[in-house]
Design an enzyme around this catalytic site. Structure first.
Site, PDB file in Angstrom:
ATOM      1  N   ASP A 145      27.661 -27.660  14.750  1.00  0.00           N
ATOM      2  CA  ASP A 145      26.559 -27.290  15.646  1.00  0.00           C
ATOM      3  C   ASP A 145      26.597 -25.806  15.974  1.00  0.00           C
ATOM      4  O   ASP A 145      27.517 -25.342  16.640  1.00  0.00           O
ATOM      5  CB  ASP A 145      26.661 -28.112  16.943  1.00  0.00           C
ATOM      6  CG  ASP A 145      25.489 -27.842  17.877  1.00  0.00           C
ATOM      7  OD1 ASP A 145      24.458 -27.311  17.409  1.00  0.00           O
ATOM      8  OD2 ASP A 145      25.593 -28.165  19.075  1.00  0.00           O
ATOM      9  N   ASP A 342      19.159 -22.058  13.532  1.00  0.00           N
ATOM     10  CA  ASP A 342      19.916 -23.183  14.071  1.00  0.00           C
ATOM     11  C   ASP A 342      20.193 -24.226  12.991  1.00  0.00           C
ATOM     12  O   ASP A 342      19.311 -24.584  12.225  1.00  0.00           O
ATOM     13  CB  ASP A 342      19.110 -23.815  15.220  1.00  0.00           C
ATOM     14  CG  ASP A 342      19.864 -24.953  15.879  1.00  0.00           C
ATOM     15  OD1 ASP A 342      21.105 -24.878  15.972  1.00  0.00           O
ATOM     16  OD2 ASP A 342      19.213 -25.926  16.304  1.00  0.00           O
TER      17      ASP A 342
END
Ligand SMILES: *[C@@H]1O[C@H](CO)[C@@H](O)[C@H](O)[C@H]1NC(C)=O
Ligand SMILES: *[C@@H]1O[C@H](CO)[C@@H](O)[C@H](O)[C@H]1NC(C)=O
Length: 458
Positions: A145, A342
């Protein structure tokens, strides 16, 4: 009828798909897109050679659902609609955090037993790596992440469990509440815990998923195909309780830009840089690498934008979009809010004016295919029935400094839709999603404030 050896047949098919998808007829204008979605019995295919260098540590990276996943499929693969609705929550959460317009207000402070650190929305995270933790090392499969910093694994001491048991590791230490590493957690650790002398941490992800446990350190091993990097005293959470993580993964590896992330902790050894390649489809493997490539000339690079208030996030400045070789007529100021890069957001978010221009140009070029119903937040969808391959116009993203990044066919379409969506207003923060990043080695050179894209890397 003679039985057909199904697995090997599928390998052949996937190979053909791969060759076609990568051998674009003319990169400046056309891409070939394989419309067939993943066969349920598909097998994991041979990957491209993973870059190896003594100054870098590399591990394989795989889609969490699919034949290359190291964890057994729990049968809970989310539907596309499900994934995209969670994607919208993550995207909105990240954009709000980065632009600082408001703190996420969804948490009820009174419900929390300890102060909290916010991580990004976890439900859409799709890529996993396998690492070793402790001595002797226990193999753990972790979700990666870029939207959060604290890494953690599920900890249990129960006989026969494959989970990490700190009492069985000779190199594990839990931090005390007064240890600098605990104080560094700020709200997540500072001042907490009158009842135990061990440092406790909490991460709440934007969607109410969370992890609570003890903050400590142990040896982390990153094993590549022919090398192993060992990181001593890696700081991570030993999770005693998780909410919202229902699958077979063992925890999460935080790759954000704040002090607790893997990248920051290993900055002295690996130069505060990492990169990853997300595979074109779940039947291929990609990689995650700590350290910067020694030769960045194959990367199209652009300045990295950080927020002082939210150092976790990495952003870039998109300036233009090229469709079928022709630049869309969009005033650069609509992109002025920057775009987060992201790993956990699925579909790229563009300012509405840019999205409208992209969708219109794409539809105009795809006029031979009938339009199909919108799928969740993707509204530019086509009816490809009866076709195994379609010709789609190329799409390139142009970033500050002149980096021109031609997306892979699997980075343009998701199923039968254009994998982009609009944000609420021009000038607001957008996101470069993980679909668009597929097949690139995406380099985050945090130390030099650069983000780079190297095509056809996996
Ligand atoms: C860097 O890589 C490029 C090709 O990607 C090559 O042409 C160049 O010679 C390399 N430079 C060095 C210093 O190795
Ligand atoms: C789509 O773009 C390609 C490449 O520029 C061009 O050759 C083709 O004519 C376009 N098709 C349509 C229908 O506009």
């Amino acid at each position: 009828m003679a039985p057909i050896s199904r697995p090997s047949l599928l390998i052949c098919i996937s190979y053909v798909v791969a060759v076609l998808a990568h051998a674009s007829v003319d990169e400046q204008s056309y891409k070939v897109f394989a419309t067939t979605s993943l066969h349920p019995d598909a097998v994991c295919s041979v990957s491209k050679v993973i870059p190896v260098s003594s100054r870098r540590a590399t591990v394989a990276l795989n889609h969490r659902h699919g034949p290359c996943s190291p964890v057994p499929s729990s049968g809970e693969k989310p539907t596309l609609a499900d994934l995209l609705s969670r994607d919208e929550s993550r995207a909105n959460y990240l954009r709000r955090q980065f632009s600082g317009s408001s703190r996420a207000g969804a948490l009820h402070q009174a419900d929390l037993v300890v102060p909290t650190t916010l991580g990004s929305f976890a439900g859409t995270l799709e890529y996993v790596i396998t690492v070793g933790i402790g001595s002797p090392a226990v193999t753990q499969t972790l979700i990666i992440d870029t939207g959060s910093d604290i890494s953690w694994v599920r900890c249990r001491s129960s006989a026969g469990s494959t989970l990490f048991d700190p009492t069985q590791s000779t190199t594990y230490t839990a931090f005390s509440c007064s240890a600098p590493a605990c104080l560094e957690l700020g709200e997540a650790g500072d001042g907490f815990s009158k009842s135990t002398s061990e440092c406790q941490y909490v991460v709440h992800y934007g969607d109410r998923s969370s992890t609570v446990g003890t903050y400590g350190a142990d040896t982390l091993a990153l094993a590549g195909s022919d090398s192993e990097a060992v990181i001593a005293d890696f700081r991570f959470g030993c999770s005693h309780e998780e909410e919202g993580f229902h699958d077979q993964t063992d925890g999460l590896m935080g790759l954000g830009g704040d002090a607790q992330s893997l990248v920051s902790q290993t900055a002295a050894t690996y130069g505060n840089a990492f990169s990853y390649c997300l595979p074109p489809t779940p039947i291929f493997s990609g990689f995650l690498t700590l350290g910067a490539p020694s030769n960045t000339s194959a990367f199209a690079t652009t300045p990295m934008i950080r927020s002082e208030k939210e150092p976790t996030f990495y952003a870039v400045l998109l300036q233009a979009i090229i469709v079928a070789g022709k630049e869309l007529s969009v005033t650069p100021s609509v992109f002025s809010g920057g775009s987060l890069v992201d790993s956990g957001t699925v579909v790229t978010r563009l300012p509405p004016t840019a999205y409208a221009a992209l969708s219109a140009a794409f539809r105009a070029n795809m006029s031979q295919y009938p339009l199909a119903e919108a799928k969740s937040l993707m509204d530019t969808c086509f009816d490809f029935s009866g076709r195994a391959y379609v010709m789609i116009p190329s799409v390139a993203l142009v970033f500050d400094g002149g980096a021109v990044v031609y997306l892979d066919a699997n980075g343009i379409m998701l199923e039968n839709c254009l994998a982009f969506a609009a944000t609420d207003e021009d000038g607001s923060t957008g996101i470069i999603g993980n679909v668009q990043q597929r097949t690139f080695e995406v380099m985050y050179h945090v130390g030099e404030n650069l983000i780079g894209f190297r095509p056809n890397a996996c």
